[in-house]
Design an enzyme around this catalytic site. Sequence first.
Site, PDB file in Angstrom:
ATOM      1  N   ILE A 102       7.738  -4.216   0.283  1.00  0.00           N
ATOM      2  CA  ILE A 102       8.104  -5.473  -0.375  1.00  0.00           C
ATOM      3  C   ILE A 102       8.062  -5.340  -1.896  1.00  0.00           C
ATOM      4  O   ILE A 102       8.954  -5.801  -2.604  1.00  0.00           O
ATOM      5  CB  ILE A 102       7.187  -6.624   0.105  1.00  0.00           C
ATOM      6  CG1 ILE A 102       7.511  -6.956   1.564  1.00  0.00           C
ATOM      7  CG2 ILE A 102       7.305  -7.844  -0.791  1.00  0.00           C
ATOM      8  CD1 ILE A 102       6.495  -7.841   2.242  1.00  0.00           C
ATOM      9  N   GLU A 103       7.017  -4.712  -2.385  1.00  0.00           N
ATOM     10  CA  GLU A 103       6.824  -4.628  -3.835  1.00  0.00           C
ATOM     11  C   GLU A 103       7.814  -3.692  -4.522  1.00  0.00           C
ATOM     12  O   GLU A 103       8.302  -3.998  -5.605  1.00  0.00           O
ATOM     13  CB  GLU A 103       5.393  -4.172  -4.157  1.00  0.00           C
ATOM     14  CG  GLU A 103       4.322  -5.187  -3.803  1.00  0.00           C
ATOM     15  CD  GLU A 103       4.341  -6.414  -4.704  1.00  0.00           C
ATOM     16  OE1 GLU A 103       5.026  -6.419  -5.746  1.00  0.00           O
ATOM     17  OE2 GLU A 103       3.656  -7.390  -4.363  1.00  0.00           O
TER      18      GLU A 103
END
Length: 195
Positions: free
Chosen positions: A97-98
């Site tokens: 996600i990051e």
Amino acid sequence: MSRLLFLLTLTFSLSLGAMHDATAQERSLETTAAVMDQKLAASEADADAQAKHQVSRLISQKFGVARAKAEQISAAVMSAASKYSLPPALLLAIISIESRFKENARGANGATGLMQVVPSAHKKLVRNIDLTEADANIEAGSAILHGYVQSARGDVDAALKSYGGSKAYAEKVGLQVKKISSQFDAEPAGAQAGY
């Protein structure tokens, strides 16, 4: 008197024999335990190697990361997960996600690397660390997350809110953990041989 001496000698000999037998049994048990410990350690090492391979394969296939880099990230994730008692799927979900597994990713507030660590928020922890280096970034991000989990008394959702800044982030990570975990569960046993 000689009969008494004979009985004492016999009793002493029997006692020595029993002690010798007990010592031999104890040595045999110690040897058996050592062999079992070695087999268990070998089995655990094999399971760890398989898990690392599974993780690196997922990273390579799903996120297009080169094999060698995927293996490095996998090893760092498994090491940090073990060190900080965090599920590997959780760390993988955060990284996906990051940064989508891009080591040089940059975000808001100076967030850097795979786990988007914000140096200004964690000055003491990240001092003299190259956060674009996979091992260092995963170690730092995992330490930060572990600290949040401890502060939240084991509540991973609350820790994720602190890590990502919102309830929506925690939910997004939770969904990604489920996706990643299901891919491990769905992989056929024989599929571990190749990429």
